[in-house]
Design an enzyme around this catalytic site. Sequence first.
Site, PDB file in Angstrom:
ATOM      1  CG  HIS A   1      14.217  -5.213  22.598  1.00  0.00           C
ATOM      2  ND1 HIS A   1      14.478  -6.546  22.363  1.00  0.00           N
ATOM      3  CD2 HIS A   1      13.020  -4.966  21.997  1.00  0.00           C
ATOM      4  CE1 HIS A   1      13.499  -7.068  21.645  1.00  0.00           C
ATOM      5  NE2 HIS A   1      12.593  -6.138  21.410  1.00  0.00           N
TER       6      HIS A   1
ATOM      7  CG  ASN B   1      11.931 -10.393  18.854  1.00  0.00           C
ATOM      8  OD1 ASN B   1      12.841  -9.682  19.269  1.00  0.00           O
ATOM      9  ND2 ASN B   1      10.676  -9.994  18.837  1.00  0.00           N
TER      10      ASN B   1
ATOM     11  CG  PHE C   1       5.415  -1.515  19.241  1.00  0.00           C
ATOM     12  CD1 PHE C   1       5.564  -2.877  19.442  1.00  0.00           C
ATOM     13  CD2 PHE C   1       6.455  -0.681  19.642  1.00  0.00           C
ATOM     14  CE1 PHE C   1       6.713  -3.398  20.027  1.00  0.00           C
ATOM     15  CE2 PHE C   1       7.605  -1.196  20.229  1.00  0.00           C
ATOM     16  CZ  PHE C   1       7.736  -2.551  20.419  1.00  0.00           C
TER      17      PHE C   1
HETATM   18 FE1  HDE Z   1      11.454  -3.472  18.115  1.00  0.00          FE
HETATM   19  N1  HDE Z   1      12.046  -1.680  18.834  1.00  0.00           N
HETATM   20  N2  HDE Z   1       9.680  -2.668  17.589  1.00  0.00           N
HETATM   21  N3  HDE Z   1      10.754  -5.297  17.488  1.00  0.00           N
HETATM   22  N4  HDE Z   1      13.159  -4.311  18.650  1.00  0.00           N
HETATM   23  C1  HDE Z   1      13.227  -1.430  19.425  1.00  0.00           C
HETATM   24  O1  HDE Z   1      14.612   0.411  18.931  1.00  0.00           O
HETATM   25  C2  HDE Z   1       9.416  -1.356  17.502  1.00  0.00           C
HETATM   26  C3  HDE Z   1       9.548  -5.559  16.934  1.00  0.00           C
HETATM   27  C4  HDE Z   1      13.580  -5.567  18.375  1.00  0.00           C
HETATM   28  O2  HDE Z   1      19.407  -4.606  20.696  1.00  0.00           O
HETATM   29  C5  HDE Z   1      13.464   0.040  19.658  1.00  0.00           C
HETATM   30  O3  HDE Z   1      16.810   0.819  19.224  1.00  0.00           O
HETATM   31  C6  HDE Z   1       8.120  -1.131  16.929  1.00  0.00           C
HETATM   32  C7  HDE Z   1       9.548  -6.836  16.286  1.00  0.00           C
HETATM   33  C8  HDE Z   1      14.896  -5.789  18.934  1.00  0.00           C
HETATM   34  O4  HDE Z   1      19.274  -2.455  20.343  1.00  0.00           O
HETATM   35  C9  HDE Z   1      12.229   0.693  19.029  1.00  0.00           C
HETATM   36  C10 HDE Z   1       7.607  -2.382  16.696  1.00  0.00           C
HETATM   37  C11 HDE Z   1      10.802  -7.338  16.488  1.00  0.00           C
HETATM   38  C12 HDE Z   1      15.243  -4.583  19.531  1.00  0.00           C
HETATM   39  C13 HDE Z   1      11.437  -0.508  18.568  1.00  0.00           C
HETATM   40  C14 HDE Z   1       8.592  -3.336  17.092  1.00  0.00           C
HETATM   41  C15 HDE Z   1      11.533  -6.372  17.248  1.00  0.00           C
HETATM   42  C16 HDE Z   1      14.146  -3.679  19.330  1.00  0.00           C
HETATM   43  C17 HDE Z   1      13.816   0.415  21.062  1.00  0.00           C
HETATM   44  C18 HDE Z   1       6.244  -2.735  16.143  1.00  0.00           C
HETATM   45  C19 HDE Z   1      11.349  -8.695  16.054  1.00  0.00           C
HETATM   46  C20 HDE Z   1      16.509  -4.292  20.304  1.00  0.00           C
HETATM   47  C21 HDE Z   1      15.316   0.689  21.068  1.00  0.00           C
HETATM   48  C22 HDE Z   1       6.052  -2.304  14.833  1.00  0.00           C
HETATM   49  C23 HDE Z   1      11.402  -8.859  14.614  1.00  0.00           C
HETATM   50  C24 HDE Z   1      17.601  -3.788  19.420  1.00  0.00           C
HETATM   51  C25 HDE Z   1      15.697   0.639  19.681  1.00  0.00           C
HETATM   52  C26 HDE Z   1      18.858  -3.595  20.209  1.00  0.00           C
HETATM   53  C27 HDE Z   1      14.149  -2.344  19.746  1.00  0.00           C
HETATM   54  C28 HDE Z   1      10.269  -0.365  17.938  1.00  0.00           C
HETATM   55  C29 HDE Z   1       8.381  -4.724  17.014  1.00  0.00           C
HETATM   56  C30 HDE Z   1      12.888  -6.610  17.665  1.00  0.00           C
HETATM   57  C31 HDE Z   1      11.441   1.635  19.893  1.00  0.00           C
HETATM   58  C32 HDE Z   1       7.483   0.197  16.684  1.00  0.00           C
HETATM   59  C33 HDE Z   1       8.391  -7.474  15.508  1.00  0.00           C
HETATM   60  C34 HDE Z   1      15.713  -7.061  18.878  1.00  0.00           C
HETATM   61  O5  HDE Z   1      12.570   1.468  17.919  1.00  0.00           O
END
Ligand code: HDE
Length: 684
Positions: free
Chosen positions: A71, A144, A157
């Site tokens: 993201h 999302n 992930f």
């Molecule tokens: Fe994320 N995801 N994600 N994700 N995600 C990040 O956090 C992660 C997942 C989502 O505008 C990171 O601050 C793991 C689902 C958004 O700053 C990180 C897993 C959904 C954003 C991270 C998921 C999301 C992130 C990278 C699997 C929808 C942007 C930068 C378990 C419900 C937030 C940060 C923003 C960002 C990890 C799966 C949505 C690395 C480990 C499912 C919208 O922490």
Amino acid sequence: MSQHKSGNAGELHQSAGKSNKDLTTAQGVTVADNQNWLKGGQRGPSLLEDQIAREKIFHFDHERIPERVVHARGYGAHGVFKLNESLKGYTRARILCEVGEETPVFVRFSTVAGSKGSADLARDVRGFAVKFYTREGNWDLVGNNIPVFFIQDAIKFPDLIHAVKPAPDRGFPQAQTAHDNFWDFISLTPESMHMVMWIMSDRTIPRSFRFMEGFGVHTFRLVNEEGRSHFVKFHWKPRLGMQSVVWNEALKLNGMEPDFHRRDLWEAIEAGNYPQWDLGVQIFDQEFADSFDFDVLDATKIIPEEQVPVRTIGTLTLNGNARNFFAETEQVAFCTQNIVPGIDHSNDPLLQGRNFSYLDTQLKRLGGPNFTHIPVNAPRCPFHNYQRDGHMTMEVPEGRVNYEPNSWDEKDGVRENPQTGFTSFAESLGGEKARIRADSFADHYSQARQFYCSQTDTEQQHIQDALVFELSKVQRTQIRQRMVSHLLNIDRKLARHVADGLGLDKLPAKTEPAVAPRNDLSPSDALSILKSQPDTFKGRKLGILIAEGTDDALLSAFIKAAKDAGAQVETVAPQVEGAILSNGKKHPADQLIDGGPSVVYDAVALLLQDQAAEKLCHSKPCLDFLSDAYAHKKFIAYSAGCRPLMAKLGLDKHRDKGLQLAENSRDAERFMDSCKALRFWQRS
Ligand code: HDE
């Protein structure tokens, strides 16, 4: 020039004869010459002694921070959330109980795979992250624009993201799923199949952030005053309705206007056309969860709206652009662990992994544990704790007490409050420790089929085309075959179309599913964008092509009709200074034809007089303007003078109801009325 807030000390200095307009160093020393480094002689060396130049370069050298590991590309805005219906009885969270309460928010939309500088129209999931600054602390709903996910367990992930990001040896392709590594991983991960249907649909090429839904994805808990819990799924429904572009348009937009989505949001907010979403909830209890066909803790599944209706409880309005991109949009740190009393996590294994990852990643990205002091991250309610020190401490805690329990008086000491403080839902737990995936997570195809079958013919065609495009970029035939083997478990005709599109000699054997897929799930209209059309052109953009001699009355009629429909209008001309109309007056243009291609508009009107049209028959950008609008199934209005242009492209022989001759204000109104259908999908 940046204006730093000056504290009391700063004001004292001002009274000592310093102007607010003076350029200063970070130490507040006024700079006399910002053009020349201190030199040793006329043509001599630059001196290391120059503390002013060194300070400036030093700061510049450290301006960048690591981009988000996923993201990375995103765009944020400020807004407000207002509650319209109370969930009292289900939750004690004040933000969900007090009708009329307005809570400030910061929202960041993003793509997932591309790096910070990638283009907006990549085929990708969009992040929809909301930070609510509630009176009871910050609540981050990090969702999302698609309600399901690729994987069921967070431990997968890093593999998923490694597979989708550029291949490690060659460093490409950027911001794309159309490559071997992605489809290799996906084709070996059957739990992704439902998500594959969504990402190959038009949901991943939204027309703008303003026209997409958002989802909390996981099942969360609401917990009431008595400690009783219900499950909840969160939805964001755009007031302007959903809309996407077509793939060829997305490809062109990425070249012509890589900032298409961020510019769209910024312009809408600047113009006071504040985008709005309704917050919807699906609330259900343990009994429903136990009777549901799938596991509510499995993030690869939805609960169809027909089964548990979405109840609209509040409205989100984005009414302020970020004041500084880096300070706010880049530094905002969403953490799924940020919840407030009355909201709790569920045992969704994806959510639990996220609760670790987000806090952890902020430490790396923002450099220390005090990122909560950054204005965009700080709570807007009072907060007191004994977390102390560390890099970049911004608060100045006073007094001698920095531990709890303490026996200091009200002024100096703070202590826990079991009455109002956060308490976890008292779920009873049990079982043996093991690395397991519950059997209730085993069906990977039934809801994928349900999604596909819920789409209109046009949307199904787009899914087929997207799969053929993506898999055609895969170099290894086995991967293509393996994907078609999965598709056979979803829909045989879909598999057949994709196999034919790729030119596979024969259909491969289907993948053996862990449990037999169901084909009796009822289609859900809410899953289709086109079945949920808004019937309005509000918030969309009309592009009007003008040139020398354009009929001024007709132009005014179109501008008025578009504005009456709540749309924005831009004029496009062979020269950006504008064109002299039939009344002899010059009308300024917003865009040169090369800079305002029809892909940036939702509908177009070509208002040309004969001679101008004849001349423009030799202009490639003008021909592209019309032929792209036609190919992208847009509504097109044209004045009688445009006939030579129509003939040149052979469109005089391919008339359809989306292509309308316009001669007067009635025609302009009729045209804008047709535009409510957004695209003329019947065009072959
Ligand atoms: Fe994320 N995801 N994600 N994700 N995600 C990040 O956090 C992660 C997942 C989502 O505008 C990171 O601050 C793991 C689902 C958004 O700053 C990180 C897993 C959904 C954003 C991270 C998921 C999301 C992130 C990278 C699997 C929808 C942007 C930068 C378990 C419900 C937030 C940060 C923003 C960002 C990890 C799966 C949505 C690395 C480990 C499912 C919208 O922490």
